[in-house]
Design a protein around this motif. Structure first.
Motif, mmCIF file in Angstrom:
data_model
loop_
_atom_site.group_PDB
_atom_site.id
_atom_site.type_symbol
_atom_site.label_atom_id
_atom_site.label_comp_id
_atom_site.label_asym_id
_atom_site.label_seq_id
_atom_site.Cartn_x
_atom_site.Cartn_y
_atom_site.Cartn_z
ATOM 1 N N SER A 133 7.483 3.496 2.576
ATOM 2 C CA SER A 133 6.358 4.190 1.929
ATOM 3 C C SER A 133 6.873 5.346 1.080
ATOM 4 O O SER A 133 6.299 5.656 0.026
ATOM 5 C CB SER A 133 5.371 4.706 2.978
ATOM 6 O OG SER A 133 5.945 5.706 3.799
ATOM 7 N N VAL A 134 7.973 5.985 1.504
ATOM 8 C CA VAL A 134 8.539 7.094 0.749
ATOM 9 C C VAL A 134 9.096 6.625 -0.597
ATOM 10 O O VAL A 134 9.264 7.403 -1.528
ATOM 11 C CB VAL A 134 9.627 7.803 1.595
ATOM 12 C CG1 VAL A 134 10.919 7.020 1.607
ATOM 13 C CG2 VAL A 134 9.875 9.204 1.118
ATOM 14 N N MET A 135 9.338 5.308 -0.703
ATOM 15 C CA MET A 135 9.844 4.738 -1.960
ATOM 16 C C MET A 135 8.747 4.108 -2.809
ATOM 17 O O MET A 135 9.035 3.463 -3.810
ATOM 18 C CB MET A 135 10.928 3.702 -1.654
ATOM 19 C CG MET A 135 12.154 4.284 -0.971
ATOM 20 S SD MET A 135 13.419 3.024 -0.698
ATOM 21 C CE MET A 135 14.555 3.902 0.384
ATOM 22 N N GLY A 136 7.490 4.293 -2.386
ATOM 23 C CA GLY A 136 6.388 3.843 -3.232
ATOM 24 C C GLY A 136 5.656 2.595 -2.788
ATOM 25 O O GLY A 136 4.719 2.163 -3.446
ATOM 26 N N TRP A 137 6.101 1.956 -1.670
ATOM 27 C CA TRP A 137 5.371 0.786 -1.162
ATOM 28 C C TRP A 137 3.921 1.165 -0.915
ATOM 29 O O TRP A 137 3.652 2.295 -0.509
ATOM 30 C CB TRP A 137 6.041 0.324 0.139
ATOM 31 C CG TRP A 137 5.452 -0.935 0.721
ATOM 32 C CD1 TRP A 137 5.820 -2.213 0.440
ATOM 33 C CD2 TRP A 137 4.392 -1.012 1.684
ATOM 34 N NE1 TRP A 137 5.064 -3.095 1.158
ATOM 35 C CE2 TRP A 137 4.161 -2.377 1.933
ATOM 36 C CE3 TRP A 137 3.595 -0.081 2.347
ATOM 37 C CZ2 TRP A 137 3.189 -2.834 2.827
ATOM 38 C CZ3 TRP A 137 2.613 -0.527 3.236
ATOM 39 C CH2 TRP A 137 2.419 -1.870 3.465
ATOM 40 N N PRO A 138 2.948 0.294 -1.178
ATOM 41 C CA PRO A 138 3.071 -1.157 -1.397
ATOM 42 C C PRO A 138 3.350 -1.583 -2.838
ATOM 43 O O PRO A 138 3.367 -2.783 -3.128
ATOM 44 C CB PRO A 138 1.705 -1.675 -0.941
ATOM 45 C CG PRO A 138 0.768 -0.552 -1.220
ATOM 46 C CD PRO A 138 1.540 0.700 -0.949
ATOM 47 N N GLU A 139 3.540 -0.619 -3.749
ATOM 48 C CA GLU A 139 3.907 -0.993 -5.120
ATOM 49 C C GLU A 139 5.360 -1.482 -5.128
ATOM 50 O O GLU A 139 6.183 -1.053 -4.327
ATOM 51 C CB GLU A 139 3.762 0.210 -6.052
ATOM 52 C CG GLU A 139 2.371 0.815 -6.086
ATOM 53 C CD GLU A 139 1.302 -0.179 -6.493
ATOM 54 O OE1 GLU A 139 1.570 -0.971 -7.417
ATOM 55 O OE2 GLU A 139 0.212 -0.169 -5.886
ATOM 56 N N GLU A 140 5.669 -2.373 -6.058
ATOM 57 C CA GLU A 140 7.045 -2.854 -6.227
ATOM 58 C C GLU A 140 7.789 -1.871 -7.120
ATOM 59 O O GLU A 140 7.919 -2.092 -8.333
ATOM 60 C CB GLU A 140 7.046 -4.259 -6.835
ATOM 61 C CG GLU A 140 6.831 -5.368 -5.839
ATOM 62 C CD GLU A 140 8.039 -5.597 -4.957
ATOM 63 O OE1 GLU A 140 9.174 -5.286 -5.393
ATOM 64 O OE2 GLU A 140 7.873 -6.074 -3.823
#
Length: 873
Positions: free
Chosen positions: A461-468
């Motif tokens: 989530s810290v890397m932007g999930w659920p976006e790719e």
């Protein structure tokens, strides 16, 4: 010119300000091999403690090493909203104003918490920066940020629609102070001195049966009595009916193998709403479950005349009533373990309640498999079994909390309590419209999610999930997680489950479990013991680098690591040694012309030796850092810098630095500069502040420079053998001086009579030997010693020191014999301790190592004394 003394309170803020300007921004498009770590997000209520200092120092060591070694090293920082902890802090503030959260209402209370977060929530971030943490602060995340909140909702909705989240009535742990459910992991069991109450339950048809209980107030919710079917004493009672004292409820007497015939009287009261074993029995036998507790720990309407009383006041009142009615047989003191809320230390209650749960078995099986297949590795390896045991016996996870601060559960209820789980209210209304055929009024679930639910999604989530996102494609899975064993189940196992479920990949490849920091006596730090140490005070008094070096030094000490201020003082001494070394080198190389190169110049033995040792240390430290053996890397650097460069090479170089031969001086200067440039880079991951400052005087930004790689062509076993013999000779001469009581400044004659390196040392290192040992050395192979001489052996070098007229030998001999007796007595005692398996098993690792080292010193000293006493007079 480097100042004469190192002052971390001046250097560290200056360097930190420089780093703040440049930042540590990661570029996923750089083309470099990625290396990623996500920080275990500290609570916004938190203040830097010793566990943080250890954990984050080690993470920073890794990330700085990897960054210098050519990786696109990204350390993702963030903070946790810490549901119960934060809400409690703000509620305490309201209490000072004479208010409660209910006085404000939900929206106003949440606004107040956000105000508090904006004011205090970033304090720990600033403290981590002061420690030297080189996170990419532009990627700082908070678990209630909009993006992370969307990730939480996405995960909840997907799990619900997959049948992995459900709502049901179940016995949960309840904290009456926090008024919320707790997971099993949020309950800590403590031994307390309680009582065992023996209560008589009348039987229909006459007589009574005695039941023992530690919580008599819960008998108000009894719905049966149970006995073990194999217990002959009570078999005749099966099928009969008992009467609940005070309330008069009829209780069937049933058989249950869970009943321990040895506990109390062997008869168990069954209270399905307030005991986990009773709940299981009740479920199996179809017994009703009667909850007698309100959320605040008071007795509810099911408690008859005790309704409205606090649970403990109700206990007293009920016991008095039983005594008055002749139904209290006896009270026996009884020590037992009772669950307490991890946050507020309130005694928890098992309580039947409707909650939300994650069905964990289907998630746990893949999480077990990836560790079995080696896709995730634990360091130390022993934690693998602990992980296996917990996941094998995992229970469903209660994820709802009766709080206001946190991720509100995305579930809405229709007029008939139909549940609509959706990403937002608009979607919920659409689902309800399809269900009812018209628009209806919906109400959202009041509860929030367990803080650990959002934490379980942290690595992605810290890397932007659920976006790719680009970050997700580049940096997930992460390479390493460094954390404490206390959250192995709370967090680590759950991240593995969620990472595999939502992304199909492990969230990290290696899990490094750090030890628990304890005090110098091995006791856990606690406010009640008064032994809590504030790392911020240590940074103020000793500097962040000294604290970091100490943390790294103790990081490999097993399950617990002893911290003492004496270790911190030693680390500060090491920093001062580094500073003084750098100042010496910079001062003595000021006149070094630019453009001069070391390559092609003739090297002295000591140059060849120190450059060879440097290559070995580079390889050794690299290996330790790659294997996350931080303490060994620190020890290797400490011994090289202090024990080899400062103690030996600088002293040896002085002969040429202060000599008349300019070319020899230039060579020594070039080697010194080479050493300093390598040392500051080698040390930088552990000691970033002091090395960055020293590096600036060399014209280099150490934090952005390449980590040293060894040059095999500089490895020189011959030079190492020569200098090893030389050092042994100097040490032995110094030791003989001390044993004989000779003035260390007095020049003595030294006659070397044999040894493979004797000629080389005397011919090529003679001036250095004379300077360091305060001797007039000469070579006389096979020469016989005079009658009065001290004999010595260093490595294979044999020598003697003529002593005619230099001391009263009879007095010296008497003193040596006394010393020998003391040495032998101490050595005997130490060897007996070391021979004891019990000592080796029970004593801390460092204590055993210290004893072994001392024994080795004593053996060497004993041999020296015997040689002195056994020589010709």
């Amino acid at each position: 010119m480097l100042p004469s003394r190192y002052n971390p309170n001046e250097v560290e803020p200056k360097i930190l300000a420089r780093w703040e300007k440049t930042g540590w921004v990661c570029d996923p498009l750089s083309g470099k091999k990625p290396f990623a770590i996500v920080i275990p997000p500290p609570n916004i209520t938190g203040r830097l403690h010793m566990g943080h200092a250890l954990n984050n120092t080690l993470q920073d060591v890794v990330i700085r090493f990897k960054r210098m070694d050519g990786y696109e090293a990204c350390w993702f920082p963030g903070t946790d909203h810490a549901g119960i902890a934060t809400q409690t802090v703000v509620e305490m503030e309201l209490l000072k104003e004479g208010k409660t959260r209910k006085d404000l209402g939900r929206e106003a209370f949440l606004a107040r918490v956000w105000q508090w977060k904006e004011k205090y929530g970033n304090e720990i971030v600033e403290q981590l920066k002061a420690l030297g943490c080189s996170c990419d602060w532009s990627r700082l995340r908070f678990t209630l940020d909009p993006g992370l909140s969307w990730a939480v909702r996405t995960a909840f909705v997907r799990l619900y629609r997959e049948g992995l989240i459900y709502r049901g009535e179940y016995l949960i742990n309840w904290c009456p102070r926090c008024e919320t459910a707790l997971s099993d992991l949020e309950v800590e069991h403590e031994e307390i001195q309680g009582n065992l109450y023996f209560v008589r339950y009348p039987l229909e048809g006459g007589g009574y049966v005695t039941v023992a209980t530690t919580r008599p107030e819960t008998m108000l919710g009894d719905t049966a009595l149970a006995v073990n079917p194999k217990d002959e004493r009570y078999r005749h009672l099966l099928g009969r009916t008992a009467i609940l004292p005070v309330l008069g409820r009829r209780l069937p007497i049933v058989a249950a193998e869970e009943v321990d015939p040895e506990f109390g009287t062997g008869v168990l009261k069954i209270t399905p709403a307030h005991d986990p074993v009773d709940f299981q029995i009740g479920q199996r036998l179809g017994l009703p479950a009667i909850n007698v507790l309100n959320g605040d720990g008071t007795i509810n309407e099911n408690g008859g005349p005790f309704a409205g009383m606090d649970r403990f006041r109700a206990r007293e009142a009920l016991v008095e009533r039983l005594r008055a009615e002749g139904l209290l047989e006896k009270i026996v003191p009884y020590r037992h373990a009772v669950g307490h809320c991890q946050r507020c230390r309130t005694m928890v209650e098992p309580r039947l309640s409707v909650q939300w749960f994650v069905r964990t078995k289907p998630l746990a099986e893949p999480a077990l498999r990836v560790v079995q297949e080696g896709k995730i590795r634990f360091i130390p390896e022993r934690w693998t079994k602990v992980y296996f045991d917990w996941l094998t016996n995992i229970r469903d996870w209660c994820i709802s909390r009766q709080l206001w601060w946190g991720h509100r559960i995305p579930a809405w209820y229709g007029p008939d309590s139909a549940i609509f789980v959706a990403m937002d209210e608009e979607e919920a209304r659409a689902l309800a419209r399809a269900h009812y055929g018209k628009d209806v009024e919906l109400r959202q679930d009041e509860d929030v999610l367990d803080t650990w639910f959002s934490s379980a999604l942290w690595p992605f989530s810290v890397m932007g999930w659920p976006e790719e996102t680009l970050d997700l494609r580049t940096f997930y899975p992460t390479d390493l997680l460094i954390t404490g064993f206390d959250i192995l189940f709370f967090w680590v196992a759950r991240m593995v489950m969620m990472g595999l479920h939502f992304l199909g990949e492990v969230p990290f490849r290696v899990v490094l479990i750090t030890p628990l920091i304890v005090d110098e006596r091995g006791q856990k730090m606690s406010k009640t013991r008064g032994n809590v140490i504030d790392p911020l005070e240590l940074i103020q008094s000793h500097g962040a680098d000294a604290l970091r070096f100490t943390m790294v030094h103790i990081s490999g000490k097993g399950r617990s690591a002893r911290f003492s201020r004496s270790l911190l003082d030693e680390s500060r001494d090491f920093l001062n040694k580094i500073w003084n070394m750098a100042r010496f080198i910079l001062t003595n190389t000021e006149d070094l012309p630019e453009g001069l190169a070391l390559s092609g110049r003739p090297l002295a033995w000591e140059d060849r030796w120190v450059l060879s040792r440097l290559q070995a240390v580079i390889d050794e430290v690299r290996d330790y850092l790659e294997r996350y053996l931080f303490h060994l890397a620190a020890e290797s650097l400490y011994h090289f810098v202090w024990g080899e460069v400062c103690d030996w090479y600088l002293e040896l170089a002085k002969v040429r630095l202060y000599g008349e031969d300019l070319e020899a001086r230039r060579t020594a200067q070039l080697v010194l500069r080479t050493l300093l440039a390598a040392i500051v880079r080698l040390l930088h991951p552990v000691l970033p502040y002091i090395t960055e400052e020293i590096g600036s005087y060399l014209g280099m930004e150490v934090s952005r420079s390449a980590y040293p790689k060894s040059d095999p062509s500089l490895r020189d076993p011959e030079a190492e053998a020569v200098l090893s013999a030389f050092q042994a000779l100097v040490r032995e001469v110094r030791a003989l001086r001390a044993e004989l009581g000779l003035d260390p400044g007095r020049e003595l004659e030294l006659v070397v009579t044999g040894g493979a390196q004797a000629e080389r040392i005397l011919s090529e290192l003679g001036p250095a030997l004379a300077r360091l040992a305060r001797v007039r050395p000469r070579l006389a192979l096979g020469a016989a010693a005079p009658a009065t001489a001290a004999h010595g052996l260093a490595a294979d070098l044999s020598f003697f020191i003529p002593l005619e007229g230099k001391l009263d030998w009879a007095a010296v001999e008497a003193r040596l014999r006394k010393t020998l007796a003391k040495v032998e007595a101490e050595l005997t005692g130490l060897e007996e301790r070391l021979a004891s398996p019990e000592f080796r098993e029970r004593a801390p690792e460092e204590v055993v190592a210290e004893a072994e080292g001392r024994a080795q010193e004593l053996r060497a000293r004993k041999i020296r004394l015997l040689r002195l006493l056994g020589g010709e007079r």
